[in-house]
Design a protein around this motif. Sequence first.
Motif, PDB file in Angstrom:
ATOM      1  N   SER A   1       1.784   2.568   5.514  1.00  0.00           N
ATOM      2  CA  SER A   1       2.100   3.215   4.602  1.00  0.00           C
ATOM      3  C   SER A   1       0.875   3.811   3.836  1.00  0.00           C
ATOM      4  O   SER A   1       0.766   4.206   2.644  1.00  0.00           O
ATOM      5  N   GLY A   2      -0.190   3.715   4.440  1.00  0.00           N
ATOM      6  CA  GLY A   2      -1.578   4.072   4.087  1.00  0.00           C
ATOM      7  C   GLY A   2      -2.212   2.856   3.309  1.00  0.00           C
ATOM      8  O   GLY A   2      -3.371   2.942   2.826  1.00  0.00           O
ATOM      9  N   HIS A   3      -1.588   1.848   3.345  1.00  0.00           N
ATOM     10  CA  HIS A   3      -2.144   0.521   2.561  1.00  0.00           C
ATOM     11  C   HIS A   3      -2.397  -0.399   3.816  1.00  0.00           C
ATOM     12  O   HIS A   3      -1.907  -1.431   3.845  1.00  0.00           O
ATOM     13  N   TRP A   4      -3.256  -0.042   4.903  1.00  0.00           N
ATOM     14  CA  TRP A   4      -3.551  -0.930   5.840  1.00  0.00           C
ATOM     15  C   TRP A   4      -3.488  -2.441   5.503  1.00  0.00           C
ATOM     16  O   TRP A   4      -4.596  -2.783   4.812  1.00  0.00           O
ATOM     17  N   GLY A   5      -2.812  -3.176   6.400  1.00  0.00           N
ATOM     18  CA  GLY A   5      -2.833  -4.597   6.060  1.00  0.00           C
ATOM     19  C   GLY A   5      -2.217  -4.951   4.624  1.00  0.00           C
ATOM     20  O   GLY A   5      -1.928  -5.985   4.213  1.00  0.00           O
TER      21      GLY A   5
ATOM     22  N   PRO B   1      -0.150  -3.472  -5.845  1.00  0.00           N
ATOM     23  CA  PRO B   1       0.657  -4.787  -6.160  1.00  0.00           C
ATOM     24  C   PRO B   1       1.160  -5.259  -4.770  1.00  0.00           C
ATOM     25  O   PRO B   1       1.789  -6.424  -4.553  1.00  0.00           O
ATOM     26  N   TRP B   2       0.986  -4.460  -3.663  1.00  0.00           N
ATOM     27  CA  TRP B   2       1.768  -4.791  -2.618  1.00  0.00           C
ATOM     28  C   TRP B   2       1.191  -6.019  -2.002  1.00  0.00           C
ATOM     29  O   TRP B   2       2.064  -7.063  -1.261  1.00  0.00           O
ATOM     30  N   ALA B   3      -0.095  -6.488  -1.949  1.00  0.00           N
ATOM     31  CA  ALA B   3      -0.426  -7.731  -1.412  1.00  0.00           C
ATOM     32  C   ALA B   3      -0.004  -9.029  -2.018  1.00  0.00           C
ATOM     33  O   ALA B   3       0.391 -10.093  -1.599  1.00  0.00           O
TER      34      ALA B   3
ATOM     35  N   LEU C   1       8.236  -6.478  -2.462  1.00  0.00           N
ATOM     36  CA  LEU C   1       8.268  -5.363  -3.360  1.00  0.00           C
ATOM     37  C   LEU C   1       7.790  -4.046  -2.316  1.00  0.00           C
ATOM     38  O   LEU C   1       8.497  -3.112  -2.345  1.00  0.00           O
ATOM     39  N   TRP C   2       7.064  -4.353  -1.443  1.00  0.00           N
ATOM     40  CA  TRP C   2       6.473  -3.174  -0.584  1.00  0.00           C
ATOM     41  C   TRP C   2       7.632  -3.128   0.524  1.00  0.00           C
ATOM     42  O   TRP C   2       7.849  -1.806   0.818  1.00  0.00           O
ATOM     43  N   ARG C   3       8.276  -4.062   1.008  1.00  0.00           N
ATOM     44  CA  ARG C   3       9.118  -3.851   2.100  1.00  0.00           C
ATOM     45  C   ARG C   3      10.507  -3.199   1.385  1.00  0.00           C
ATOM     46  O   ARG C   3      11.116  -2.469   2.147  1.00  0.00           O
ATOM     47  N   SER C   4      10.697  -3.376   0.076  1.00  0.00           N
ATOM     48  CA  SER C   4      11.906  -2.585  -0.362  1.00  0.00           C
ATOM     49  C   SER C   4      11.580  -1.095  -0.621  1.00  0.00           C
ATOM     50  O   SER C   4      12.550  -0.367  -1.152  1.00  0.00           O
TER      51      SER C   4
ATOM     52  N   PRO D   1       1.699   2.197  -7.283  1.00  0.00           N
ATOM     53  CA  PRO D   1       1.147   3.425  -6.500  1.00  0.00           C
ATOM     54  C   PRO D   1       1.916   4.076  -5.552  1.00  0.00           C
ATOM     55  O   PRO D   1       2.976   3.494  -4.921  1.00  0.00           O
ATOM     56  N   LEU D   2       1.694   5.141  -5.095  1.00  0.00           N
ATOM     57  CA  LEU D   2       2.591   6.300  -4.179  1.00  0.00           C
ATOM     58  C   LEU D   2       2.204   5.864  -2.921  1.00  0.00           C
ATOM     59  O   LEU D   2       1.188   5.590  -2.463  1.00  0.00           O
TER      60      LEU D   2
END
Length: 175
Positions: free
Chosen positions: A53-57, A62-64, A69-72, A97-98
């Motif tokens: 997603s461009g947010h490696w790892g 807020p994904w970490a 939330l990220w998976r949805s 964040p996009l």
Amino acid sequence: VTKFRFSVWSAGPGKATYRLRNLRVLERDPCENFIRNGSFEITGAGMPIAWGSGHWGVGSMPWAADMDLWRSRWKLDTGSARDGTTSLLIDNQPDLPLLRAVSAWHTPPGKEGTLTLSAWIRSDAQELPVVMQCGGKSVQVKAGPDWAQFALSGIPRGQQLTVVVAPQSQGKMWL
């Protein structure tokens, strides 16, 4: 095909499970495809292999703090696909964040000429701005509710090319 070899390696000692699924013969594609898993049909743990997603790892907020939330918001969707059964759904919501689709790097064979990046995209908006990037080239397109094919031509062959398909505003995008 007269022979087929399936070999696996492990990153270290210990037991590992490998699966080979849905092996079948398909018609030859007239174009060479250098992107690993360009169709999102190959999955691993519900996510597309060789894409991020461009947010490696997923190490950024807020994904970490909330992987669900990220998976949805960045997931495979079997309810809408241009070809096959699965597409990647990116659901960018307000105040977050996009997210975008970023391929694993690839190095095309050293033939002469340039490459073309082509993608089928649709969105829940009439005109969702989407940037496609690869090899230092980029183009902005407008995705709508119907599947449309977009292309970026003239990409120079190089080492470790990465494909990026990035929605520029909130909304849902299927790739």
